[in-house]
Design a protein around this motif. Structure first.
Motif, short mmCIF file in Angstrom:
data_model
loop_
_atom_site.label_atom_id
_atom_site.label_comp_id
_atom_site.label_asym_id
_atom_site.label_seq_id
_atom_site.Cartn_x
_atom_site.Cartn_y
_atom_site.Cartn_z
N ILE A 93 40.97 66.77 -62.74
CA ILE A 93 41.41 65.97 -62.22
C ILE A 93 41.16 64.61 -63.04
N VAL A 94 39.60 64.65 -63.32
CA VAL A 94 39.10 63.29 -63.35
C VAL A 94 37.61 64.05 -64.11
N LYS A 95 37.43 63.71 -65.48
CA LYS A 95 35.81 64.13 -66.24
C LYS A 95 35.53 63.02 -66.33
N GLY A 96 33.94 62.95 -67.14
CA GLY A 96 32.71 61.89 -66.93
C GLY A 96 31.96 62.64 -67.86
N SER A 97 30.63 61.21 -67.94
CA SER A 97 29.66 61.33 -68.41
C SER A 97 28.33 60.78 -67.40
N ASP A 98 28.06 62.00 -67.46
CA ASP A 98 26.73 60.94 -66.60
C ASP A 98 25.23 61.04 -67.16
N PHE A 99 24.38 60.00 -66.99
CA PHE A 99 22.93 59.27 -67.77
C PHE A 99 22.26 59.85 -66.94
N GLY A 100 20.90 59.90 -66.98
CA GLY A 100 20.11 59.87 -65.87
C GLY A 100 18.41 59.44 -66.15
N VAL A 101 17.87 59.11 -64.93
CA VAL A 101 16.63 58.98 -65.31
C VAL A 101 15.95 59.36 -64.32
N VAL A 102 14.90 60.82 -64.91
CA VAL A 102 13.67 61.08 -64.51
C VAL A 102 12.70 61.50 -63.67
N GLU A 103 12.38 61.47 -62.83
CA GLU A 103 10.87 60.87 -61.88
C GLU A 103 9.12 62.00 -63.03
N SER A 104 8.62 61.43 -62.58
CA SER A 104 7.12 62.05 -62.69
C SER A 104 7.17 63.76 -62.06
N ASP A 105 8.21 63.48 -60.91
CA ASP A 105 8.19 64.55 -60.36
C ASP A 105 8.49 66.02 -60.59
N GLY A 106 10.39 65.64 -61.12
CA GLY A 106 11.51 66.43 -61.66
C GLY A 106 12.26 65.85 -61.16
N ARG A 107 11.87 64.87 -59.93
CA ARG A 107 13.78 64.22 -59.28
C ARG A 107 14.38 62.83 -59.82
N LEU A 108 15.28 62.86 -59.64
CA LEU A 108 16.24 62.15 -60.57
C LEU A 108 15.60 60.25 -59.82
N GLN A 109 15.40 60.10 -60.50
CA GLN A 109 15.30 58.10 -59.57
C GLN A 109 16.47 57.51 -60.20
N SER A 110 17.11 58.40 -61.17
CA SER A 110 18.46 57.37 -61.21
C SER A 110 19.73 57.60 -61.79
N VAL A 111 20.89 57.87 -61.68
CA VAL A 111 22.30 57.83 -62.22
C VAL A 111 23.05 56.89 -62.79
N THR A 112 23.37 57.05 -63.76
CA THR A 112 24.51 55.98 -64.10
C THR A 112 26.13 56.96 -65.22
N GLY A 113 27.28 57.11 -64.06
CA GLY A 113 28.07 57.78 -64.33
C GLY A 113 29.03 56.65 -64.87
N PHE A 114 30.32 57.37 -65.67
CA PHE A 114 30.86 56.85 -66.80
C PHE A 114 32.35 57.88 -66.83
N LEU A 115 32.95 57.30 -66.48
CA LEU A 115 34.77 57.94 -66.16
C LEU A 115 35.14 58.20 -67.65
N ASP A 116 35.48 59.37 -68.45
CA ASP A 116 36.15 59.85 -69.80
C ASP A 116 37.82 59.41 -69.42
N GLU A 117 37.85 60.18 -68.42
CA GLU A 117 39.46 61.10 -67.81
C GLU A 117 39.98 60.26 -66.37
N ALA A 118 40.45 59.98 -65.76
CA ALA A 118 40.96 59.31 -64.72
C ALA A 118 42.35 59.44 -64.52
N PRO A 119 42.96 59.25 -63.43
CA PRO A 119 44.66 58.82 -62.95
C PRO A 119 44.82 57.26 -63.32
N GLY A 120 45.40 57.16 -63.79
CA GLY A 120 45.20 55.79 -63.52
C GLY A 120 44.55 54.61 -64.84
N ALA A 121 43.69 55.58 -65.37
CA ALA A 121 42.71 54.86 -66.51
C ALA A 121 43.53 54.40 -67.00
N ALA A 122 42.67 53.46 -68.40
CA ALA A 122 43.47 53.76 -69.56
C ALA A 122 42.40 53.01 -70.11
#
Length: 122
Positions: A93-122
């Motif tokens: 029902i929803v599709k997206g793409s995410d972009f992340g930055v990884v800390e030196s310890d291997g964990r995520l520092q940040s994730v920015t998500g984009f909706l590629d397909e969603a109900p009602g999205a134009a």
């Protein structure tokens, strides 16, 4: 499996986990303490904010699951991947793409998500 793929698979495990205690463990293992997530509809900062955000998604979409739909592409401390949200019957029902930055310890520092397909999205 490379380190980025293992990290993002754990990221999806956290998004899909309904047990609050287990979800907190996954968030701690996956996200840096001061991590941030943002997309057009949601945001969360730190482990508490990310947990609250995921919990809110579970309340709005009970029994739905997220799954990765592409390989994890990355270099240095950057990565990207695509995903979909599935209904309990398996319909996407929803599709997206995410972009992340990884800390030196291997964990995520940040994730920015984009909706590629969603109900009602134009």
């Amino acid at each position: 499996m490379n380190a980025h793929t293992a990290l993002i698979d754990r990221y999806f495990d956290a998004w899909n986990e309904t047990d609050a205690g287990r979800r907190r463990e996954l968030i701690s293992a996956t996200w840096a303490n001061d991590a941030a997530y943002v997309d057009p509809l949601l945001s969360g900062n730190g482990h508490d904010g990310i947990d609250a955000m995921i919990h809110a998604v579970h309340e709005r979409f009970p029994h739905h699951t997220f799954r990765r739909t592409t390989e994890v592409d990355g270099f240095a401390d950057r990565l990207r991947f695509s995903w979909e949200l599935l209904t309990p019957s398996g319909a996407s029902i929803v599709k997206g793409s995410d972009f992340g930055v990884v800390e030196s310890d291997g964990r995520l520092q940040s994730v920015t998500g984009f909706l590629d397909e969603a109900p009602g999205a134009a």
